[in-house]
Scaffold this motif. Structure first.
Motif, mmCIF file in Angstrom:
data_model
loop_
_atom_site.group_PDB
_atom_site.id
_atom_site.type_symbol
_atom_site.label_atom_id
_atom_site.label_comp_id
_atom_site.label_asym_id
_atom_site.label_seq_id
_atom_site.Cartn_x
_atom_site.Cartn_y
_atom_site.Cartn_z
ATOM 1 N N GLU A 166 -3.016 -7.445 8.310
ATOM 2 C CA GLU A 166 -3.488 -7.673 6.939
ATOM 3 C C GLU A 166 -4.756 -8.515 6.983
ATOM 4 O O GLU A 166 -4.838 -9.471 7.763
ATOM 5 N N THR B 224 1.963 -8.437 10.693
ATOM 6 C CA THR B 224 3.303 -8.286 10.142
ATOM 7 C C THR B 224 4.161 -7.416 11.054
ATOM 8 O O THR B 224 3.734 -6.328 11.458
ATOM 9 N N HIS C 68 10.043 -6.580 6.637
ATOM 10 C CA HIS C 68 8.780 -7.104 7.154
ATOM 11 C C HIS C 68 8.954 -8.588 7.438
ATOM 12 O O HIS C 68 9.603 -9.307 6.677
ATOM 13 N N ILE D 271 3.926 -7.882 0.596
ATOM 14 C CA ILE D 271 3.125 -8.587 1.597
ATOM 15 C C ILE D 271 2.180 -9.582 0.922
ATOM 16 O O ILE D 271 1.869 -10.640 1.498
#
Length: 415
Positions: free
Chosen positions: A208, A222, A237, A294
């Motif tokens: 990310e 992740t 995750h 996320i």
């Protein structure tokens, strides 16, 4: 003095996750003094009031038609109601966002680059040409062509649409006999236009990050967990992934090199990969934030991070934080996977969601509704996202809380 204005293309998706992402994106724009103008489908605007009501204006525009979206933006500009930045939270709005940025001469990724990465076969080919290991990928236009591939190469294989996200239409094929089922699982719009790829076995991760002054900056890696085949639906995750520093640096360097090769230079990114016995193999590349909460995990793990706001600041030429930032804390998301049947009730939900470490909670089914086995991301029954001091604690807590939620399912009769 008129405040700078942000055009948010696509607004919020109708699912709870899409609304939560858009709300965070709009809040960070408002905190920077930006006026927020939102365009989206009329049916989405009606069911995403939490996001719409935060914006200064909201208008129904078909953002999946880039030409129509550009014409609308140009008309606004001619009337003296232009924009200073353009952004989207949604995969389907990336083409329109890129073309609007070009038409209004605003910072953004070119539409050629967006078209390249959204075409899975073209993106694979470009990366392979530049020396990045990729799964073998074969565009197919008929079942007969796919069958010949399966007969001529060792399996297993993955059948997937040429474009898409959320694991929609993606399935594992272990033998030629399973091809018909996999083709039937493709979304209707795929038609006779799909990919057959070699299956990669290895630990799966995503990276990310965001771009600052045109350069990619990794925020976190992740670790991903998936439900059993034949589908590739993500169940959990953990961020940041517990990795040895040399491997973490190798992953970061591989991904940032790939992003430069592809020509991405603006906004957010989410890149998938496998770590195998033979090294790092890149998966799909997205010019957007990763899903599955996320955004909440990142905001918890990295102190002071406002990823959307930093993208706006970068677009407007404002100062953004310098240098890399590590994760001081950790987070984990875990999705429920109840057996199929008719839902009679859910027990333990209130107790789980009252836990102080819960960052986000979603329950996608209600009593009386039919629960099906998840074959794509949108078919999952719900999730909990939690924060903790380190990855191991975050993952363990997510498991404990989701295990404490019981779905009372009435099994359906098997024909």
């Amino acid at each position: 003095m008129t405040p700078p204005s942000l055009l948010l293309v696509g607004g919020a998706g109708p699912a709870p996750l899409g609304i939560d992402v858009a709300v965070m994106a709009i809040e960070q724009a408002r905190a920077r003094g930006l006026a927020v103008h939102l365009i989206g489908h009329a049916e989405d605007l009606a069911v995403t009031r939490d996001a719409v009501d935060l914006a200064d204006t909201a208008e129904a525009v078909d953002f999946e038609n880039p030409e129509a979206a550009v014409a609308w933006a140009l008309d606004r500009s001619r009337r003296g109601e232009g924009f200073d930045a353009v952004f989207t939270c949604r995969e389907l709005a990336l083409p329109a966002t890129a073309r609007i940025a070009e038409a209004l001469e605003l910072p953004g990724n070119s539409h050629e680059v967006i078209d390249l990465i959204r075409s899975k076969a073209d993106c694979r080919r470009r990366l392979a040409d530049e020396g990045f290991p990729q799964p073998a990928s074969h565009p197919c236009t008929s079942a007969a062509q796919a069958l010949r591939l399966l007969e001529d190469s060792p399996g297993p294989w993955v059948v997937k649409p040429r474009m898409g996200s959320g694991s929609e239409g993606v399935s594992l094929v272990s033998s030629a006999a399973g091809l018909s089922r996999a083709l039937g699982h493709l979304p209707p719009e795929s038609g006779q236009d799909f990919l057959v790829e070699s299956y990669v076995s290895g630990a799966e991760y995503s990276v990310e990050g965001l771009f600052r002054s045109g350069e990619p900056q990794v925020l976190a890696i992740t670790a991903k967990e998936k439900l059993p085949p034949p589908f590739f639906v993500e169940q959990a995750h953990t961020l940041p992934a517990p990795l040895p520093p040399p491997l973490r640096r190798q992953i970061e360097e591989t991904v940032t090199d790939a992003l430069r090769v592809l020509g991405l230079s603006h906004g957010l990114f989410h890149t998938e990969l496998w770590v195998t016995e033979d090294g790092i193999i890149l998966g799909e590349v997205h010019a957007r934030l990763g899903g599955d909460y996320i955004h909440r995990l990142l905001a918890h793990a990295i102190e002071g991070l406002e990823m959307f706001g930093e993208v706006y600041d970068d677009s407007l030429g404002r100062d953004t934080p310098a240098g890399p930032r590590g994760c001081a804390r950790a987070g984990a998301t875990r999705y429920f996977s109840p057996p199929p049947g008719r839902l009679r009730g859910v027990h333990g939900w209130q107790e789980a969601t009252r836990h102080p470490a819960v960052l986000a909670a979603e329950l996608a089914v209600a009593p009386g509704e039919r629960v099906t086995a998840a074959d794509e991301s949108d078919g999952r029954a719900g999730a909990l996202a939690v924060g903790a001091a380190d990855p191991e604690q975050a993952r363990a807590l997510a498991i404990r809380l989701t295990d404490g939620v019981r779905f009372d399912i009435e099994p359906e009769e098997t024909p």
